[in-house]
Scaffold this motif. Sequence first.
Motif, PDB file in Angstrom:
ATOM      1  N   HIS A  15       8.120 -34.439  35.811  1.00 20.47           N
ATOM      2  CA  HIS A  15       9.391 -35.154  35.975  1.00 20.47           C
ATOM      3  C   HIS A  15       9.291 -36.192  37.099  1.00 20.47           C
ATOM      4  CE1 HIS A  15      13.656 -35.919  36.639  1.00 20.47           C
ATOM      5  NE2 HIS A  15      13.507 -35.528  37.886  1.00 20.47           N
ATOM      6  N   LEU A  16       8.686 -35.807  38.212  1.00 20.75           N
ATOM      7  CA  LEU A  16       8.556 -36.727  39.341  1.00 20.75           C
ATOM      8  C   LEU A  16       7.656 -37.907  39.002  1.00 20.75           C
ATOM      9  CD1 LEU A  16       8.116 -34.122  42.217  1.00 20.75           C
ATOM     10  CD2 LEU A  16      10.063 -35.674  41.930  1.00 20.75           C
ATOM     11  N   ALA A  17       6.521 -37.610  38.370  1.00 20.40           N
ATOM     12  CA  ALA A  17       5.531 -38.655  38.101  1.00 20.40           C
ATOM     13  C   ALA A  17       5.962 -39.592  36.969  1.00 20.40           C
ATOM     14  CB  ALA A  17       4.179 -38.018  37.769  1.00 20.40           C
ATOM     15  N   GLN A  18       6.508 -39.007  35.900  1.00 25.79           N
ATOM     16  CA  GLN A  18       6.829 -39.816  34.719  1.00 25.79           C
ATOM     17  C   GLN A  18       8.301 -40.210  34.647  1.00 25.79           C
ATOM     18  OE1 GLN A  18       5.362 -37.763  31.237  1.00 25.79           O
ATOM     19  NE2 GLN A  18       3.306 -37.529  32.079  1.00 25.79           N
ATOM     20  N   ARG A  28       2.648 -34.700  45.006  1.00 23.89           N
ATOM     21  CA  ARG A  28       1.944 -33.553  45.615  1.00 23.89           C
ATOM     22  C   ARG A  28       2.818 -32.877  46.664  1.00 23.89           C
ATOM     23  NH1 ARG A  28      -2.496 -37.096  45.368  1.00 23.89           N
ATOM     24  NH2 ARG A  28      -2.172 -37.713  47.546  1.00 23.89           N
ATOM     25  N   ALA A  29       3.463 -33.680  47.520  1.00 17.68           N
ATOM     26  CA  ALA A  29       4.278 -33.125  48.600  1.00 17.68           C
ATOM     27  C   ALA A  29       5.494 -32.385  48.054  1.00 17.68           C
ATOM     28  CB  ALA A  29       4.717 -34.248  49.538  1.00 17.68           C
ATOM     29  N   TYR A  30       6.168 -32.962  47.047  1.00 17.14           N
ATOM     30  CA  TYR A  30       7.371 -32.344  46.504  1.00 17.14           C
ATOM     31  C   TYR A  30       7.044 -31.082  45.702  1.00 17.14           C
ATOM     32  CZ  TYR A  30      10.735 -35.970  47.823  1.00 17.14           C
ATOM     33  OH  TYR A  30      11.571 -36.802  48.521  1.00 17.14           O
ATOM     34  N   PRO A  47      17.834 -21.003  34.752  1.00 19.35           N
ATOM     35  CA  PRO A  47      19.205 -20.673  35.178  1.00 19.35           C
ATOM     36  C   PRO A  47      19.255 -19.964  36.530  1.00 19.35           C
ATOM     37  CG  PRO A  47      18.963 -20.233  32.846  1.00 19.35           C
ATOM     38  CD  PRO A  47      17.579 -20.534  33.363  1.00 19.35           C
ATOM     39  N   THR A  48      18.328 -19.031  36.768  1.00 16.07           N
ATOM     40  CA  THR A  48      18.322 -18.330  38.057  1.00 16.07           C
ATOM     41  C   THR A  48      18.023 -19.306  39.189  1.00 16.07           C
ATOM     42  OG1 THR A  48      17.567 -16.284  36.997  1.00 16.07           O
ATOM     43  CG2 THR A  48      17.275 -16.455  39.379  1.00 16.07           C
ATOM     44  N   LEU A  49      17.042 -20.162  38.973  1.00 15.72           N
ATOM     45  CA  LEU A  49      16.690 -21.160  39.983  1.00 15.72           C
ATOM     46  C   LEU A  49      17.861 -22.116  40.223  1.00 15.72           C
ATOM     47  CD1 LEU A  49      14.536 -22.422  41.833  1.00 15.72           C
ATOM     48  CD2 LEU A  49      13.674 -23.672  39.845  1.00 15.72           C
ATOM     49  N   ALA A  50      18.574 -22.450  39.154  1.00 15.98           N
ATOM     50  CA  ALA A  50      19.697 -23.383  39.267  1.00 15.98           C
ATOM     51  C   ALA A  50      20.831 -22.826  40.120  1.00 15.98           C
ATOM     52  CB  ALA A  50      20.214 -23.745  37.875  1.00 15.98           C
ATOM     53  N   GLY A  83      16.305 -32.124  45.334  1.00 11.32           N
ATOM     54  CA  GLY A  83      15.860 -32.741  44.088  1.00 11.32           C
ATOM     55  C   GLY A  83      15.340 -31.710  43.102  1.00 11.32           C
ATOM     56  N   PHE A  84      14.624 -30.718  43.619  1.00  3.48           N
ATOM     57  CA  PHE A  84      14.073 -29.656  42.777  1.00  3.48           C
ATOM     58  C   PHE A  84      15.193 -28.845  42.139  1.00  3.48           C
ATOM     59  CE2 PHE A  84      11.847 -25.326  42.764  1.00  3.48           C
ATOM     60  CZ  PHE A  84      11.262 -25.552  41.519  1.00  3.48           C
TER      61      PHE A  84
END
Length: 300
Positions: A15-18, A28-30, A47-50, A83-84
Motif C-alpha cells: 500500500h505504501l509503495a504502490q 522500510r521505516a513504516y 478488524p481487531t487491528l482496526a 497511517g497503519f
Amino acid sequence: MNLTHADILEAWGTHLAQGRRRSPHTVRAYVATAARLLDEHPVTDWPTLARFDTAVLREQLASRRADGLSNVSAARELSALKGFLAFARSQAGEIDASLPRMRGPRIKKGLPRPITPDEAVNLAVAVDEDAAEPWIGARDRAVLLLLYGAGLRIAEALSLKGSALPLGEVLQVTGKGGKQRVVPILPIVRDGVADYVAKSPWGAPRDEPLFRGAKGGPLSQGMVQKAVARARVSLGLPPTATPHALRHSFATHLLGAGADLRSLQELLGHASLGSTQIYTKVDAAVLLDVYRNAHPREQA
C-alpha cells in the motif's frame, strides 16, 4: 480469515509503495514501525487491528521513548502508526471510523542554514578542482549548480536521465510523491551540465541516469556529500554547508530578492505553503546577521 504478521506487513508495505508512492526508505521505516506494534500486540485479522485505540498508541510510544527515541523520531513513529491503523480500518471496511486522537511530542523546528551566493559558487568550483578526474569534477559541479541554481533536491538532480537533455530554459522535475513541477534553468546551469556531458566517458543515453559514478553506475548522494565535505574544509565553511544547504540558499536568496511565497512554493515543490514560510524566518535571520556584523553601533 486469519492472517500472519507477514501477510499484514506485506499488505501495508505494498500500500505504501504502490498506493501512496512512498520512497523505499519510508516504506522500510513504516513497515518496521508496524512490525514493532504487532510484536507487542499480536493480531491475526484486520478488524481487531482496526480497533486499536489511543491507549495502545500511547503504550507503544512510551515503550519506544524508554529506549531513547528522540522527539523527532517519536513524532515520525506516531505518524506511521496512525497511517497503519487507518489502513487497517480500510481493510476491515471501517473507512468512516475515526482514528485515535493523540498529539505527538513538540518539536522545535530549527531554521535552515543558508550560505552566501559567493560561498555557493566557490563550493561548486572547489568540488570541480578537487576531483580525481576532470569529468568527475565537472559532474559534481553540475549537480551543485542544479541544487543552487534551480533549487532541486539532491535526489531530484540524481534522478535525471539523459532524456532531460539538452536542457532548455525550463526543466520538468519529478519530486516527492511523484509530484511534477517546472523550474527555470539559468545559462550557467545549462553550461555546467553540458560541460559534464561533454567530458563524461559514459555519454548520456536517454533511458540511463544522467549522473554516473566512477564505474558507470548511478551516482549516489553519498559521493556528492563527500565531495562537498572535502570542499567546505578547504574553503573554511561550516559543517552546515551541505548539498541540501544549497537548496535552502536558493530559496532564501530568491525571497530576499523579492520572490513571493506562492511562487517559491511552486519552485521548491512544497506540498503546503507552511513548508515554504520557514524561509521568511531564515531571511529575517540573515538580515539580522548582516546588521550585527556591519552596523557601526554593533562594532562599537
